[in-house]
Design an enzyme around this catalytic site. Sequence first.
Site, PDB file in Angstrom:
ATOM      1  N   ARG A   1      -9.431 -18.436 -23.405  1.00 55.20           N
ATOM      2  CA  ARG A   1      -9.964 -19.799 -23.365  1.00 55.20           C
ATOM      3  C   ARG A   1     -10.966 -19.998 -24.496  1.00 55.20           C
ATOM      4  O   ARG A   1     -11.945 -19.262 -24.605  1.00 55.20           O
ATOM      5  CB  ARG A   1     -10.594 -20.084 -22.009  1.00 55.20           C
TER       6      ARG A   1
ATOM      7  N   GLU B   1     -13.269 -22.057 -25.053  1.00 53.67           N
ATOM      8  CA  GLU B   1     -14.415 -22.895 -24.722  1.00 53.67           C
ATOM      9  C   GLU B   1     -15.686 -22.276 -25.293  1.00 53.67           C
ATOM     10  O   GLU B   1     -15.899 -21.071 -25.177  1.00 53.67           O
ATOM     11  CB  GLU B   1     -14.546 -23.017 -23.205  1.00 53.67           C
TER      12      GLU B   1
ATOM     13  N   GLU C   1     -17.147 -19.186  -7.780  1.00 50.85           N
ATOM     14  CA  GLU C   1     -15.720 -19.470  -7.651  1.00 50.85           C
ATOM     15  C   GLU C   1     -14.935 -18.297  -8.202  1.00 50.85           C
ATOM     16  O   GLU C   1     -15.093 -17.929  -9.365  1.00 50.85           O
ATOM     17  CB  GLU C   1     -15.395 -20.748  -8.443  1.00 50.85           C
TER      18      GLU C   1
ATOM     19  N   ARG D   1     -14.632 -12.150 -12.210  1.00 48.49           N
ATOM     20  CA  ARG D   1     -15.401 -12.948 -11.250  1.00 48.49           C
ATOM     21  C   ARG D   1     -15.489 -12.243  -9.903  1.00 48.49           C
ATOM     22  O   ARG D   1     -16.535 -12.248  -9.256  1.00 48.49           O
ATOM     23  CB  ARG D   1     -14.748 -14.321 -11.063  1.00 48.49           C
TER      24      ARG D   1
ATOM     25  N   ARG E   1     -21.412 -16.289 -16.679  1.00 52.76           N
ATOM     26  CA  ARG E   1     -20.209 -16.197 -15.864  1.00 52.76           C
ATOM     27  C   ARG E   1     -18.942 -16.628 -16.590  1.00 52.76           C
ATOM     28  O   ARG E   1     -17.922 -16.879 -15.972  1.00 52.76           O
ATOM     29  CB  ARG E   1     -20.335 -17.000 -14.559  1.00 52.76           C
ATOM     30  N   HIS E   2     -18.995 -16.683 -17.915  1.00 51.80           N
ATOM     31  CA  HIS E   2     -17.802 -17.059 -18.667  1.00 51.80           C
ATOM     32  C   HIS E   2     -17.484 -16.067 -19.767  1.00 51.80           C
ATOM     33  O   HIS E   2     -18.364 -15.536 -20.439  1.00 51.80           O
ATOM     34  CB  HIS E   2     -17.992 -18.432 -19.305  1.00 51.80           C
TER      35      HIS E   2
ATOM     36  N   SER F   1      -8.526 -19.982  -7.462  1.00 54.76           N
ATOM     37  CA  SER F   1      -8.202 -21.380  -7.384  1.00 54.76           C
ATOM     38  C   SER F   1      -6.694 -21.485  -7.221  1.00 54.76           C
ATOM     39  O   SER F   1      -5.947 -20.787  -7.909  1.00 54.76           O
ATOM     40  CB  SER F   1      -8.674 -22.025  -8.691  1.00 54.76           C
TER      41      SER F   1
END
Length: 433
Positions: A215, A217, A356, A407, A223-224, A359
């Site tokens: 990703r 981002e 989280e 996570r 947490r990323h 999902s």
Amino acid sequence: MSPYRTHYSKELNQDSDGKEVVVAGWVEDIRNLGSIAFIILRDRQGTLQITTFKKEHPEVFKKLVSLSRESVISVRGICRANEKVRNGYEIIPKDVEILSRAETPLPMGIVDKVNVEMDTRLDNRFLDLRREEVRAIFLIRDKIIDSAREFLRKEGFIEVHTPKIISSASEGGTNLFRIKYFERDAFLAQSPQLYKQMLMATGFDRVYEIGWYFRAEEHNTRRHLNESTAIDVEMAFIENEEDVMKILERMILHICRKIEGMEELSRLGIEITAPSLPLPRIRYDEAIDMIRKKGLEIEWGSDLGSDEERAVGDVMKERGVSFYFITKYPLDAKPFYTMPEGNLSRSFDLFCNGIEIASGSQRIHDHDLLEKRLREDGLDPDDFKAYLKAFRYGMPPHGGFGMGIERLVMSLLNLKNIRECILFPRDRNRLTP
RNA sequence: GCCCCGGUGGUGUAGCGGUUAUCAUACGGGCCUGUCGAGCCCGUGACUCGGGUUCAAAUCCCGACCGGGGCGCCA
């Protein structure tokens, strides 16, 4: 058996007492008292002590005390039981072979009593991983993945691998890394979502993939990651998303049971109690009420932000719950392939201690509805031709989830930084090692 | 993308206009026969870079570079 080792540190016992053994590992510490010296040797299991006397073996003594810390050696000697030693046995060396001499000073201490920052640790990750508590994280991670695999196989899922080099934006939402694919542009996959759905049109019925998410981002948080790993599951002929949640919660239970007794947990000062099933299911509507009761303002329909997720996490913590689902999100808060249910969706997120970790949802299996939802999400069905085609020639009802491995490890082990959970993290700034 | 914060020996820090730049740990040397956070003595070693302000800058200002974190987004 390696010529350099007959015993690991923890394998020394009454049987080895008085016998010749060969041990090997890294020199963690040298305590030279002049005429006697103690060398702490570390291997994958722990540490052991080598005790050498100047008077008895002057050559061996000199060789050992002149070593630099973290050098790699193999030592042949007599194992001797001794109450004075922490683990009960020491080695009186006859021969020492130096396999690799470590340079000095070390870029970071392994057992020094000074703090080392995360950045320095990651720059020297191979040294960092010599620390027992750091290795413990990855031993637990290994067990988590092993248990997940064990569970999914038993449930009839087959392991698949889908491409990580893809032609175009798979789901929208996140930015993708652009790469060169010969004369064309290509991208690194953000998730196996579209491919695992296409596999539902094949008759495999139940698949899982343990793979990578990329990703692009520019987030910079604890947490990323820009490269993370996940367990992705997809299953066909489901009645609704509840069938998927049942698999997910049973997988979580299986994982917890497998790791709850691990000694690595105590090394990290963590206790894990397997949750009881079913895990609480909190509807989005109820979550909104909980958040408002906590005094936060939130508009119905918007996705939950960090503060909101934390608020729900706090309420659940008060109730003694670590794992819980939030279900039935508004349709607009979820990706186009999510099955609608009025203005809500047949979706869920799984949380662990307020973070989280997974999902999922029931997916749309009707081609025309899927195309409509794509458009409503501002995406161009032409970009999804290969995917959509799989829905035109017999696609059963299906659903699935993606669970972030880092996570999960982070929330289970209560780690403050997700970079602790992956060997060589990739984040906004870090591309090496 | 937006917003905060920080860069001082190998590592981790103190100092925040004038110091011999603090302390710990590591490293090098010395003493020590039961250490296990070993101890004691001696020593080496640092202000990210470039401009500026000032009699004087690690310290204040500007810029660059490199980091950390929060939000959004999500695993």
